[in-house]
Write an enzyme that holds these catalytic residues in place. Structure first.
Site, PDB file in Angstrom:
ATOM      1  N   GLY A 150       0.821  -1.200   0.000  1.00  0.00           N
ATOM      2  CA  GLY A 150       0.000   0.000   0.000  1.00  0.00           C
ATOM      3  C   GLY A 150       0.856   1.251   0.000  1.00  0.00           C
ATOM      4  N   CYS A 151       0.276   2.364  -0.448  1.00  0.00           N
ATOM      5  CA  CYS A 151       1.030   3.614  -0.571  1.00  0.00           C
ATOM      6  C   CYS A 151       1.405   4.185   0.791  1.00  0.00           C
ATOM      7  CB  CYS A 151       0.255   4.633  -1.395  1.00  0.00           C
ATOM      8  SG  CYS A 151      -1.460   4.893  -0.870  1.00  0.00           S
ATOM      9  N   TYR A 152       0.429   4.278   1.700  1.00  0.00           N
ATOM     10  CA  TYR A 152       0.746   4.743   3.043  1.00  0.00           C
ATOM     11  C   TYR A 152       1.807   3.843   3.675  1.00  0.00           C
ATOM     12  CZ  TYR A 152      -3.204   8.055   3.650  1.00  0.00           C
ATOM     13  OH  TYR A 152      -4.075   9.122   3.576  1.00  0.00           O
ATOM     14  N   VAL A 153       1.635   2.543   3.475  1.00  0.00           N
ATOM     15  CA  VAL A 153       2.514   1.570   4.125  1.00  0.00           C
ATOM     16  C   VAL A 153       3.963   1.770   3.702  1.00  0.00           C
ATOM     17  CG1 VAL A 153       2.947  -0.874   4.507  1.00  0.00           C
ATOM     18  CG2 VAL A 153       0.606  -0.069   4.190  1.00  0.00           C
ATOM     19  N   THR A 154       4.176   1.975   2.414  1.00  0.00           N
ATOM     20  CA  THR A 154       5.539   2.137   1.924  1.00  0.00           C
ATOM     21  C   THR A 154       6.237   3.299   2.615  1.00  0.00           C
ATOM     22  OG1 THR A 154       4.945   1.188  -0.228  1.00  0.00           O
ATOM     23  CG2 THR A 154       6.945   2.527  -0.135  1.00  0.00           C
TER      24      THR A 154
END
Length: 348
Positions: A150-154
């Site tokens: 996920g984008c937030y996760v990265t």
């Protein structure tokens, strides 16, 4: 030449895949699907693609996704749709890079609890490799199914990993405040992302219940070897693209900003897409990495409160999605990891 099929090419991440792959010297898109816009050229939806938009979108049922036609299939579809498609693709021998959240969890009960959707391909969940190259590069190289993060996760995981790995912080009480541009919500028209609501506004949403929360915790545990608990507060801001995350963790021993910065520089010294910025003057901003596959990170020590503050920015559609997927493609194909991904970002 690597033959690529993209399922869901009319969405933001699918179209971004087409754009980036048009610049890749060793890849060619041979099929692009969209049931909603079948029969139209992708360039009719995204004129800025130029010649890369000349391909005609096909219905999924009309596309040949078998290994005889495509070497790698990208799934740029909503959560739940990949569950229907992936088992047949993997059984056919295709290599799959899934940009949804459907195969990011080896424990499918976690997926079901946070995504509120039954997991119907449990046998594949344990086979999927989590596609964050900076942490799991060696596993990605031999994978048949890659779950793109996920984008937030990265942004959060790359900003916190050195602190978690070295045990410098209390991993049980990490707070994350993050901001996202509206393209992170996808191309579908909805009230939540209408201009009149988003413009001149900042909107907290899914506070404490966002589905990326357990993904952050799982990734840091797998890579850092420690149990991690995160309280996550995401916000929608009036920008087209970009992620800015700020994480707070209590330091277990006295540290200075200079010491933490050196730690981060050592961890990411050989990473082509992680740039450690010197705090406090060079802190990442929301737009700092837009248009690139880079994640910019900074770390500070608030010595008064003994708190580590980790800041990160990235482009949610590139390093947070399609660019990272191509980074995984390069690893999968035995190509230089940065191939096709080193162009400059967008100017303000």
């Amino acid at each position: 030449m690597i033959r690529i099929a993209i399922v869901g090419a009319s969405g933001y991440t699918g179209a971004e895949l087409v754009r980036l792959l048009s610049l890749h010297p060793e890849a060619k898109v041979v099929a692009a699907t969209s049931d909603s816009f079948a029969g139209q050229k992708l360039g009719d939806l995204y004129p800025a693609l130029g010649a890369a938009g000349d391909m005609v979108l096909r219905k999924l049922s009309d596309a040949d996704l078998s290994p005889k036609s495509a070497d790698v299939v990208f799934l740029a579809v909503p959560h739940g749709e990949s569950l229907k498609l992936t088992p047949g693709l993997v059984a056919s021998g295709a290599k799959v890079i899934d940009l949804s959240g459907d195969f990011r969890f080896h424990d499918t009960s976690v997926y079901e609890a946070w995504y509120k959707h039954p997991h119907t391909a449990k046998e594949l969940a344990g086979q999927a490799v989590y596609g964050l190259p900076e942490l799991f590069r060696d596993k990605i190289r031999g994978a048949k199914l890659i779950a793109n993060p996920g984008c937030y996760v990265t942004s959060v995981v790359l900003s916190l990993f050195p602190l978690v790995k070295t045990g410098l912080v209390d991993c049980q009480h990490i707070l994350v405040d993050a901001k996202s541009g509206v393209s992170g919500a996808g191309r579908k028209v909805q009230y939540e992302t209408q201009f009149a609501r988003v413009s001149e506004n900042i909107i907290p949403y899914k506070v404490g219940v966002h589905q990326h929360t357990p993904e952050m915790e799982q990734s840091l545990k797998m890579a850092g070897g420690r149990e991690v608990v995160i309280t996550f507060s995401p916000h929608l801001v009036p920008a087209r693209r970009g992620i800015l995350s700020v994480a707070y963790a209590r330091l277990l021993n006295h540290s200075t900003t200079a010491e933490l910065t050196r730690l981060y520089q050592d961890f990411y010294r050989n990473e082509p897409f992680v740039e450690v910025r010197t705090a406090p003057s060079g802190l990442p901003e929301l737009a700092s990495a837009v248009g690139t596959n880079r994640c910019l990170v900074s770390v500070l020590a608030d010595e008064r409160t003994q708190t580590a503050i980790a800041v990160a920015s990235l482009d949610n559609l590139i390093k947070g999605a399609s660019g990272q997927a191509i980074q995984n493609l390069n690893l999968l194909a035995g190509l230089p990891e940065s191939l096709g991904l080193t162009g400059p970002g967008l100017l303000p």
